[in-house]
Design a protein around this motif. Structure first.
Motif, mmCIF file in Angstrom:
data_model
loop_
_atom_site.group_PDB
_atom_site.id
_atom_site.type_symbol
_atom_site.label_atom_id
_atom_site.label_comp_id
_atom_site.label_asym_id
_atom_site.label_seq_id
_atom_site.Cartn_x
_atom_site.Cartn_y
_atom_site.Cartn_z
ATOM 1 N N HIS A 1 90.634 61.635 -28.864
ATOM 2 C CA HIS A 1 90.842 60.191 -28.939
ATOM 3 C C HIS A 1 89.824 59.501 -28.033
ATOM 4 O O HIS A 1 89.496 60.006 -26.953
ATOM 5 N N PHE A 2 89.374 58.313 -28.468
ATOM 6 C CA PHE A 2 88.376 57.551 -27.718
ATOM 7 C C PHE A 2 88.950 56.186 -27.360
ATOM 8 O O PHE A 2 89.652 55.563 -28.170
ATOM 9 N N TYR A 3 88.625 55.709 -26.154
ATOM 10 C CA TYR A 3 89.141 54.428 -25.671
ATOM 11 C C TYR A 3 88.001 53.667 -24.994
ATOM 12 O O TYR A 3 87.184 54.251 -24.279
ATOM 13 N N ASN A 4 87.968 52.361 -25.196
ATOM 14 C CA ASN A 4 86.983 51.531 -24.501
ATOM 15 C C ASN A 4 87.684 50.370 -23.818
ATOM 16 O O ASN A 4 88.250 49.492 -24.480
ATOM 17 N N VAL A 5 87.670 50.397 -22.483
ATOM 18 C CA VAL A 5 88.215 49.290 -21.690
ATOM 19 C C VAL A 5 87.123 48.730 -20.779
ATOM 20 O O VAL A 5 87.414 48.053 -19.800
ATOM 21 N N GLY A 6 85.858 49.047 -21.119
ATOM 22 C CA GLY A 6 84.723 48.577 -20.332
ATOM 23 C C GLY A 6 84.071 47.373 -20.979
ATOM 24 O O GLY A 6 84.552 46.251 -20.877
ATOM 25 N N ARG A 7 82.972 47.615 -21.711
ATOM 26 C CA ARG A 7 82.259 46.539 -22.394
ATOM 27 C C ARG A 7 82.047 46.929 -23.847
ATOM 28 O O ARG A 7 81.674 48.062 -24.162
ATOM 29 N N GLY A 8 82.250 45.978 -24.747
ATOM 30 C CA GLY A 8 82.182 46.264 -26.166
ATOM 31 C C GLY A 8 80.832 46.756 -26.631
ATOM 32 O O GLY A 8 80.732 47.647 -27.476
ATOM 33 N N ALA A 9 79.748 46.168 -26.078
ATOM 34 C CA ALA A 9 78.406 46.513 -26.548
ATOM 35 C C ALA A 9 77.950 47.892 -26.099
ATOM 36 O O ALA A 9 76.875 48.336 -26.498
ATOM 37 N N SER A 10 78.744 48.583 -25.303
ATOM 38 C CA SER A 10 78.377 49.955 -24.917
ATOM 39 C C SER A 10 78.688 50.957 -26.030
ATOM 40 O O SER A 10 78.355 52.133 -25.902
ATOM 41 N N VAL A 11 79.304 50.483 -27.119
ATOM 42 C CA VAL A 11 79.702 51.362 -28.220
ATOM 43 C C VAL A 11 79.046 50.904 -29.520
ATOM 44 O O VAL A 11 79.035 49.708 -29.839
ATOM 45 N N ASP A 12 78.491 51.851 -30.263
ATOM 46 C CA ASP A 12 78.006 51.601 -31.616
ATOM 47 C C ASP A 12 79.226 51.666 -32.534
ATOM 48 O O ASP A 12 79.739 52.748 -32.831
ATOM 49 N N HIS A 13 79.698 50.512 -32.992
ATOM 50 C CA HIS A 13 80.960 50.470 -33.718
ATOM 51 C C HIS A 13 80.860 51.071 -35.119
ATOM 52 O O HIS A 13 81.856 51.581 -35.645
ATOM 53 N N ALA A 14 79.683 51.044 -35.720
ATOM 54 C CA ALA A 14 79.525 51.694 -37.020
ATOM 55 C C ALA A 14 79.657 53.207 -36.857
ATOM 56 O O ALA A 14 80.303 53.887 -37.668
ATOM 57 N N ALA A 15 79.067 53.738 -35.781
ATOM 58 C CA ALA A 15 79.176 55.174 -35.516
ATOM 59 C C ALA A 15 80.612 55.553 -35.189
ATOM 60 O O ALA A 15 81.102 56.612 -35.612
ATOM 61 N N LEU A 16 81.299 54.692 -34.440
ATOM 62 C CA LEU A 16 82.697 54.952 -34.106
ATOM 63 C C LEU A 16 83.559 54.962 -35.372
ATOM 64 O O LEU A 16 84.398 55.859 -35.558
ATOM 65 N N ALA A 17 83.370 53.980 -36.231
ATOM 66 C CA ALA A 17 84.146 53.932 -37.478
ATOM 67 C C ALA A 17 83.893 55.174 -38.329
ATOM 68 O O ALA A 17 84.826 55.732 -38.930
ATOM 69 N N GLY A 18 82.647 55.640 -38.356
ATOM 70 C CA GLY A 18 82.338 56.843 -39.113
ATOM 71 C C GLY A 18 83.024 58.070 -38.546
ATOM 72 O O GLY A 18 83.543 58.907 -39.298
#
Length: 322
Positions: free
Chosen positions: A229-246
């Motif tokens: 499981h992955f969680y982000n409580v930092g900054r949104g732009a630190s994650v590639d959301h297309a890659a996460l969705a994939g």
């Protein structure tokens, strides 16, 4: 730091409580306190700015406030001001780092526990007749939690997670000194691939800098343990959301708890909104009834220090961004 001249004007982004105004009057006699509303012209002769949520970026601030000597942010993130010109200026930048530990640690644990007990499935099915809806439950005890971006929030999260029986690994740019409470081990970011492969849960609490923009991309999601499981409580732009969705759609990741995204909010048709194994919490992890009093306490302490020429607390290195 030494004062070349006394402070004459403090501009605040939100009204100050009476006790704070009285304290400032005693600490800085004669200082004018002005509230920043729609008219930015009041910044022209400001020495100090304690901004609210809406403030100009660094370049515009330099033009609007040529006398500005110190900016005290009431949050931890300061990237909106870190333009090249602002970085090169003599303005001292401080933030409210440290006031988010309790609430964001509790929020993060609530996300882990929600997935462990199958709450997303149970909540969606609470209006259905099924008494035992099909769901996947597991125990956190004995699993491994990796915290990427081991700062003050992580220092609050690690012992709380360890108390639930999780093995906790921290990752940050540099390591040294005694091992923080609750950690099994601390690794440098260069060792992240091995740590990602070992973790059942990965929490990102990264600040936003040029180095962390899109930090969690397709390559790093491929390195994460299958079914984690992955969680982000930092900054949104630190994650590639297309890659996460994939990674979520393929089953590489079992679920994601996101308090922050890029953009905020996500568009209504964004793939992450349609996935049943995603929890979106609308940037609420830092909320607390004690938030303003804690942030104000840092600002008031720094005002006292600024007046007396003592080092300020929570000074941001404008070149690293934190």
């Amino acid at each position: 730091m030494t004062l070349a001249s006394p402070l004459r004007k403090l501009v605040v982004g939100r009204p100050l409580p009476e006790h704070a105004q009285a304290w400032i009057a005693a600490q800085a006699p004669g200082i004018e306190i002005a509230e920043l509303r729609d008219d930015y012209s009041i910044l022209a002769d400001a020495d100090v700015l304690w901004p609210g949520l809406e403030t100009p970026d660094g370049d515009r601030l330099l033009a609007l406030a040529p006398r500005l000597r110190w900016l005290q942010a009431f949050g931890a993130g300061v990237d909106r001001w870190l333009t090249p010109s602002f970085i090169d200026s003599d303005i001292v930048l401080t933030n409210a780092s440290g006031i988010h530990g309790i609430q964001i640690a509790e929020h993060t644990l609530s996300l882990l526990l929600a997935f462990a007990r199958g709450l997303p499935t149970l909540i969606r099915g609470q209006n259905e007749v099924l008494h035992h809806p099909p769901l996947r439950q597991f125990e956190l005890a004995g699993q491994t939690l990796l915290i990427v971006g081991f700062g003050r929030i992580a220092e609050a999260l690690a012992p709380r997670a360890a108390a639930l029986g999780l093995k906790v690994i921290g990752a940050r740019r540099r390591i040294g000194g005694p091992l923080p409470e609750g950690l099994d081990r601390l690794v440098v970011l260069d060792a992240l691939p091995d740590a990602l492969a070992a973790a059942d849960h990965v929490v990102s609490i990264l600040p936003l800098t040029p180095q962390t923009q899109g930090f969690f991309d397709a390559t790093r999601f491929a390195q994460i343990k299958h079914g984690a499981h992955f969680y982000n409580v930092g900054r949104g732009a630190s994650v590639d959301h297309a890659a996460l969705a994939g990674a979520l759609a393929s089953g590489k990741l079992a679920g994601a708890g996101l308090d922050v995204t890029e953009p905020e909010p996500l568009p209504a048709d964004h793939p992450l909104r349609r996935l049943p194994n995603v929890l979106l919490t609308a940037h609420t992890a830092g909320a607390s009834p004690h938030y303003q009093e804690r942030a104000l306490a840092i600002a008031l302490e720094n005002l006292s220090r600024f007046q007396s020429g003592r080092p300020l607390v929570n000074v941001v290195d404008k070149r690293t961004g934190y």
